[in-house]
Enzyme design. Sequence first.
Site, PDB file in Angstrom:
ATOM      1  N   LEU A  25       0.827  -1.214   0.000  1.00  0.00           N
ATOM      2  CA  LEU A  25       0.000   0.000   0.000  1.00  0.00           C
ATOM      3  C   LEU A  25       0.857   1.257   0.000  1.00  0.00           C
ATOM      4  CD1 LEU A  25      -2.651  -1.149   2.598  1.00  0.00           C
ATOM      5  CD2 LEU A  25      -2.959  -0.913   0.127  1.00  0.00           C
ATOM      6  N   GLY A  26       2.022   1.162   0.623  1.00  0.00           N
ATOM      7  CA  GLY A  26       2.902   2.328   0.724  1.00  0.00           C
ATOM      8  C   GLY A  26       4.185   1.893   1.388  1.00  0.00           C
ATOM      9  N   GLY A  28       7.953   3.436   3.572  1.00  0.00           N
ATOM     10  CA  GLY A  28       8.700   4.530   4.189  1.00  0.00           C
ATOM     11  C   GLY A  28      10.068   3.992   4.528  1.00  0.00           C
ATOM     12  N   ASN A  29      10.884   4.783   5.250  1.00  0.00           N
ATOM     13  CA  ASN A  29      12.249   4.310   5.515  1.00  0.00           C
ATOM     14  C   ASN A  29      12.261   3.140   6.493  1.00  0.00           C
ATOM     15  OD1 ASN A  29      11.440   5.853   7.643  1.00  0.00           O
ATOM     16  ND2 ASN A  29      12.747   7.608   7.095  1.00  0.00           N
ATOM     17  N   GLY A  31      10.112   0.485   6.362  1.00  0.00           N
ATOM     18  CA  GLY A  31       9.705  -0.769   5.709  1.00  0.00           C
ATOM     19  C   GLY A  31       8.520  -0.465   4.831  1.00  0.00           C
ATOM     20  N   VAL A  33       3.914  -0.916   4.097  1.00  0.00           N
ATOM     21  CA  VAL A  33       2.576  -1.217   4.604  1.00  0.00           C
ATOM     22  C   VAL A  33       1.893  -2.089   3.568  1.00  0.00           C
ATOM     23  CG1 VAL A  33       0.332  -0.260   5.284  1.00  0.00           C
ATOM     24  CG2 VAL A  33       2.436   0.916   5.928  1.00  0.00           C
ATOM     25  N   ASP A 146       4.007  14.433  12.890  1.00  0.00           N
ATOM     26  CA  ASP A 146       4.120  14.109  11.467  1.00  0.00           C
ATOM     27  C   ASP A 146       2.772  14.254  10.762  1.00  0.00           C
ATOM     28  OD1 ASP A 146       5.500  11.305   9.502  1.00  0.00           O
ATOM     29  OD2 ASP A 146       5.278  13.457   9.083  1.00  0.00           O
TER      30      ASP A 146
END
Length: 297
Positions: A25-26, A28-29, A31, A33, A146
Amino acid sequence: AYHNPKDLKKFFINRDQLVMDEVELGSGNFGCVKKGVLKTTENNENGQIDVAIKVLKNENESLVKDEMMREAEIMHQLSNAYIVRMLGLCQAESLMLVMEMASAGPLNKFLQSNKSSVSVEGIVRLMHQVSMGMRYLEEKKFVHRDLAARNVLLVNQNFAKISDFGLSKALGADDRYYKARTTGKWPLKWYAPECISFHKFSSKSDVWSFGVTMWEAFSYGGKPYRKMVGTQVVDYIKEGNRLERPSQCPEQMYQLMMDCWTYNHEDRPDFQQAEGSMRTYYYSICNQPQPSCPCTM
Ligand SMILES: CS(=O)(=O)c1ccc(Nc2nc(N[C@H]3CCCC[C@@H]3N)nc3cc[nH]c(=O)c23)cc1
């Protein structure tokens, strides 16, 4: 490191209850999702729930693992309609955080590809929901650190939830802010001046980020301070400049954004005031009678 891991013990899900899609799904740094299904046996009914599973990439680093445990510990204390819920943790091939699925995904991406089908009133409704979620965080003395449109997830185009608590902190009972010891990979374009100059984070600095998130929403997923890098934004703001009013943005909503970008955090509204402004404006423009809770759409 986080304390009392036993509290989270009852939140551990065993691996055979989870079915994980290959769909990512997405990322980031930390890992990525992934989409998945959690098999439940609620009151001996065999059911299943759509879930989003946050999977650590370099699992061996205990630092990243500790960060995810702290994220889980924060989410475990939150219960609000406009905040993504954590369903549990799963320690298997790697440590996994199992969360509620918001299947329409990040607000910025959704608005970029649905400009024609989301009205200004619809955006006001979504941002009012975000302000209600943030007001709840403020009351519970958590700072998000965030808040951005990429971290507002949509259940559908009428229902938003705040997500991504990886940078969030619980304030001590009489703390007015969280003091970061070191800087990290910070989303500078969303950060208030005091965060960057003094590393001080409070609900008032989340209010600044809420203003930038509003700007992203009314720009239908536009990127803030397009031509600048983070460090240039600091000077741009210091000189008194602010993001311009997006063409579709109502005057009252731009006024609220500008209030959120008050340089001195003491003069900035808090979320109780910001939510009140959003609510007043939203109820003034939406033509259907208001259900008790806007989320019962
Ligand atoms: C429209 S789509 O199919 O591209 C799609 C994209 C993302 C999602 N959902 C989520 N995405 C993300 N993405 C993270 C990935 C890392 C960077 C920040 C994003 N918010 N975190 C979470 C967390 C909890 N629940 C979620 O549903 C979720 C759903 C659909």
